[in-house]
Design a protein around this motif. Structure first.
Motif, PDB file in Angstrom:
ATOM      1  N   ILE A 261     -72.071  26.549 -69.454  1.00  0.00           N
ATOM      2  CA  ILE A 261     -72.051  25.767 -68.222  1.00  0.00           C
ATOM      3  C   ILE A 261     -71.510  26.560 -67.042  1.00  0.00           C
ATOM      4  O   ILE A 261     -71.956  26.383 -65.897  1.00  0.00           O
ATOM      5  CB  ILE A 261     -71.251  24.453 -68.415  1.00  0.00           C
ATOM      6  CG1 ILE A 261     -71.559  23.459 -67.285  1.00  0.00           C
ATOM      7  CG2 ILE A 261     -69.768  24.730 -68.496  1.00  0.00           C
ATOM      8  CD1 ILE A 261     -72.981  22.993 -67.241  1.00  0.00           C
ATOM      9  N   LEU A 262     -70.554  27.499 -67.277  1.00  0.00           N
ATOM     10  CA  LEU A 262     -70.017  28.298 -66.171  1.00  0.00           C
ATOM     11  C   LEU A 262     -71.036  29.301 -65.651  1.00  0.00           C
ATOM     12  O   LEU A 262     -70.854  29.869 -64.563  1.00  0.00           O
ATOM     13  CB  LEU A 262     -68.738  29.002 -66.607  1.00  0.00           C
ATOM     14  CG  LEU A 262     -67.420  28.301 -66.258  1.00  0.00           C
ATOM     15  CD1 LEU A 262     -67.230  28.220 -64.748  1.00  0.00           C
ATOM     16  CD2 LEU A 262     -67.341  26.906 -66.858  1.00  0.00           C
ATOM     17  N   ALA A 263     -72.124  29.515 -66.405  1.00  0.00           N
ATOM     18  CA  ALA A 263     -73.192  30.386 -65.909  1.00  0.00           C
ATOM     19  C   ALA A 263     -73.832  29.823 -64.651  1.00  0.00           C
ATOM     20  O   ALA A 263     -74.374  30.574 -63.830  1.00  0.00           O
ATOM     21  CB  ALA A 263     -74.252  30.570 -66.996  1.00  0.00           C
ATOM     22  N   GLY A 296     -60.551  40.241 -74.250  1.00  0.00           N
ATOM     23  CA  GLY A 296     -59.683  39.073 -74.343  1.00  0.00           C
ATOM     24  C   GLY A 296     -59.661  38.481 -75.735  1.00  0.00           C
ATOM     25  O   GLY A 296     -58.593  38.106 -76.251  1.00  0.00           O
ATOM     26  N   LEU A 297     -60.831  38.388 -76.370  1.00  0.00           N
ATOM     27  CA  LEU A 297     -60.884  37.820 -77.722  1.00  0.00           C
ATOM     28  C   LEU A 297     -60.219  38.735 -78.748  1.00  0.00           C
ATOM     29  O   LEU A 297     -59.730  38.263 -79.777  1.00  0.00           O
ATOM     30  CB  LEU A 297     -62.338  37.551 -78.105  1.00  0.00           C
ATOM     31  CG  LEU A 297     -63.023  36.415 -77.332  1.00  0.00           C
ATOM     32  CD1 LEU A 297     -64.508  36.357 -77.662  1.00  0.00           C
ATOM     33  CD2 LEU A 297     -62.355  35.067 -77.635  1.00  0.00           C
ATOM     34  N   LEU A 298     -60.196  40.030 -78.458  1.00  0.00           N
ATOM     35  CA  LEU A 298     -59.486  40.968 -79.336  1.00  0.00           C
ATOM     36  C   LEU A 298     -57.977  40.868 -79.171  1.00  0.00           C
ATOM     37  O   LEU A 298     -57.233  40.856 -80.159  1.00  0.00           O
ATOM     38  CB  LEU A 298     -59.936  42.402 -79.040  1.00  0.00           C
ATOM     39  CG  LEU A 298     -61.195  42.913 -79.731  1.00  0.00           C
ATOM     40  CD1 LEU A 298     -61.610  44.251 -79.134  1.00  0.00           C
ATOM     41  CD2 LEU A 298     -60.978  43.053 -81.235  1.00  0.00           C
ATOM     42  N   LEU A 299     -57.518  40.791 -77.920  1.00  0.00           N
ATOM     43  CA  LEU A 299     -56.086  40.925 -77.643  1.00  0.00           C
ATOM     44  C   LEU A 299     -55.371  39.591 -77.497  1.00  0.00           C
ATOM     45  O   LEU A 299     -54.178  39.499 -77.818  1.00  0.00           O
ATOM     46  CB  LEU A 299     -55.896  41.748 -76.357  1.00  0.00           C
ATOM     47  CG  LEU A 299     -56.502  43.157 -76.386  1.00  0.00           C
ATOM     48  CD1 LEU A 299     -56.335  43.834 -75.035  1.00  0.00           C
ATOM     49  CD2 LEU A 299     -55.879  43.995 -77.494  1.00  0.00           C
ATOM     50  N   TRP A 307     -61.571  33.371 -71.419  1.00  0.00           N
ATOM     51  CA  TRP A 307     -62.604  34.393 -71.652  1.00  0.00           C
ATOM     52  C   TRP A 307     -63.996  33.759 -71.669  1.00  0.00           C
ATOM     53  O   TRP A 307     -64.958  34.371 -71.177  1.00  0.00           O
ATOM     54  CB  TRP A 307     -62.321  35.126 -72.957  1.00  0.00           C
ATOM     55  CG  TRP A 307     -60.888  35.500 -73.157  1.00  0.00           C
ATOM     56  CD1 TRP A 307     -60.124  35.295 -74.275  1.00  0.00           C
ATOM     57  CD2 TRP A 307     -60.012  36.139 -72.210  1.00  0.00           C
ATOM     58  NE1 TRP A 307     -58.845  35.749 -74.094  1.00  0.00           N
ATOM     59  CE2 TRP A 307     -58.741  36.275 -72.833  1.00  0.00           C
ATOM     60  CE3 TRP A 307     -60.177  36.603 -70.906  1.00  0.00           C
ATOM     61  CZ2 TRP A 307     -57.655  36.855 -72.195  1.00  0.00           C
ATOM     62  CZ3 TRP A 307     -59.087  37.167 -70.258  1.00  0.00           C
ATOM     63  CH2 TRP A 307     -57.852  37.295 -70.901  1.00  0.00           C
ATOM     64  N   SER A 308     -64.150  32.559 -72.218  1.00  0.00           N
ATOM     65  CA  SER A 308     -65.443  31.878 -72.216  1.00  0.00           C
ATOM     66  C   SER A 308     -65.896  31.561 -70.796  1.00  0.00           C
ATOM     67  O   SER A 308     -67.073  31.696 -70.465  1.00  0.00           O
ATOM     68  CB  SER A 308     -65.356  30.585 -73.036  1.00  0.00           C
ATOM     69  OG  SER A 308     -65.112  30.854 -74.397  1.00  0.00           O
ATOM     70  N   SER A 309     -64.939  31.144 -69.968  1.00  0.00           N
ATOM     71  CA  SER A 309     -65.270  30.794 -68.589  1.00  0.00           C
ATOM     72  C   SER A 309     -65.672  32.029 -67.789  1.00  0.00           C
ATOM     73  O   SER A 309     -66.696  32.033 -67.082  1.00  0.00           O
ATOM     74  CB  SER A 309     -64.087  30.099 -67.919  1.00  0.00           C
ATOM     75  OG  SER A 309     -63.738  28.911 -68.595  1.00  0.00           O
TER      76      SER A 309
END
Length: 397
Positions: A261-263, A296-299, A307-309
């Motif tokens: 949706i943020l796309a 972000g998903l790593l750290l 990170w999704s946004s």
């Protein structure tokens, strides 16, 4: 060449509305499968590989059918090609909703080929029929509507399937195609039904500079990085969140919803930002946003919502920026079609491989670190490709 449709006045707004409605059909029918895949499997007895084909076939069509789509737009004209796209969507959803696994697969192929034509032709229409100052905004509307169609379809398909069954739920995607066909006929009138070849390039026009090949290569690399990152994250983000954070399926799905949706914000925001900064600056900013997703998903996976946004803004803005570059840098309609076919055809090849490759690496290593590092690499390719090619795009006004 048919007379230009002005971007001002009632006909321009009708055309823009038609483009938005067309875009709702370009991803929605493909996304509709995921919410009802369990019900389909119970009725049809698909193997896991066959279930994978339902999402993989359309992306392969985007890659393999791109030259055919470009030829269709050139030989039959963009107006008639869009009519074929909408008719193909209607036929595809009807066949896919019929009885039997073979028809489901056939309908999926029809959808993939029909939508490929639209992928190539819509940017050409925007290039031709909108003034240079408004091409970016029109492209933003188009790419935002792509993601809006995905979001709406993902939200309503499961409830419709509970009420009507999965076949009618999938067939309901045809409503958008009917609405788009009505507005398309209003916007271009009789040209929607009459094939008319696009004239060849002006023989007096000077030959393309050798650098144009490198520009196309840079845009292709950028689109490949964008497509790989998008399809990889779309396929595995819910599973990653469930594995890493112990989230329920519904909660993990929220991460994917934010990413989609943020796309819309990215698609609509990029043309506005490009009025105030260089296109290269916009591309580098989007590349930085893309890089935050794997890093972000790593750290800090607990900040998944952030990170999704940011990734959603990046993926919506990234594809908008690449399409704007194509329509701004091409010399004429024919070269724009060829450039679009090369960029999308090669780029979607990488996008189609992403879910399988990332799933294989995760299965072999038992960790999400490897897949995320691969996405980090693809996001870096997007950033590098845009940096090399977008510096040639004139600033928006």
């Amino acid at each position: 060449m048919p007379a230009k449709i002005p971007s001002r006045g009632p006909s321009g707004w009708i055309l823009l509305a038609a483009i938005g409605l067309i875009a709702l059909n370009m991803r929605g029918p493909l996304v509709a499968v995921a919410p009802v895949v369990g019900a389909m499997n119970r009725d049809l007895g698909f193997s896991p590989a066959e279930l994978g084909y339902l999402t993989g076939i359309p992306v392969l069509c985007f890659a393999l059918a791109a030259p055919l789509a470009a030829l269709t737009g050139r030989k039959l004209g963009p107006e008639f090609a869009i009519t074929l796209t909408l008719l193909g969507v209607l036929l595809g959803v009807a066949v896919r909703s019929a009885d039997g696994g073979a028809l489901v697969m056939l309908g999926t192929v029809i959808l993939g080929v029909a939508i490929t034509v639209g992928n190539i032709v819509v940017p050409l229409i925007i290039r031709r029929d909108f003034t240079p100052a408004r091409q970016g905004a029109a492209m933003g509307v188009y790419t935002a509507a792509l993601n809006l169609g995905s979001f709406i379809t993902a939200m309503v398909t499961a409830p419709l399937a509970e009420l009507l069954g999965w076949r009618l739920a999938l067939a309901s995607c045809g409503v958008f195609a009917v609405a788009a066909a009505v507005f398309w006929a209003l916007a271009v009138r009789r040209r929607a039904f009459i094939p008319e070849a696009v004239p060849v390039s002006d023989p007096a026009r000077p030959a393309a500079k050798p650098a144009s090949r490198w520009i196309t290569a840079g845009l292709t690399a950028a689109f490949a990085g964008q497509a790989f990152s998008y399809y990889g994250v779309t396929a595995w983000l819910p599973t990653l969140l469930a594995d890493e954070l112990g989230m329920t399926a519904a909660a993990a799905g929220a991460g994917s919803s934010l990413f989609q949706i943020l796309a819309i914000a990215g698609g609509l925001g990029v043309p506005l930002v490009a009025r105030h900064v260089s296109t290269t600056t916009a591309g580098l900013a989007l590349g930085a946003l893309w890089l935050t997703v794997p890093l972000g998903l790593l750290l800090a996976p607990e900040l998944w919502w952030l990170w999704s946004s940011l990734g959603g803004v990046a993926q919506g803005g990234g594809i908008t920026l690449i399409f704007i570059a194509i329509i701004k840098l091409a010399r004429d309609q024919a070269s724009a079609g060829r450039m679009s076919a090369v960029v999308q055809g090669a780029g979607y090849c990488f996008g189609a491989a992403a879910p399988t490759l990332l799933g294989y690496v995760h299965g072999v290593t038992g960790s999400w670190a490897g897949p995320l590092l691969i996405v980090l690499g693809s996001a870096a390719v997007f950033t590098l490709g845009t940096a090399l090619s977008l510096r040639h795009v004139p600033k928006q006004h």
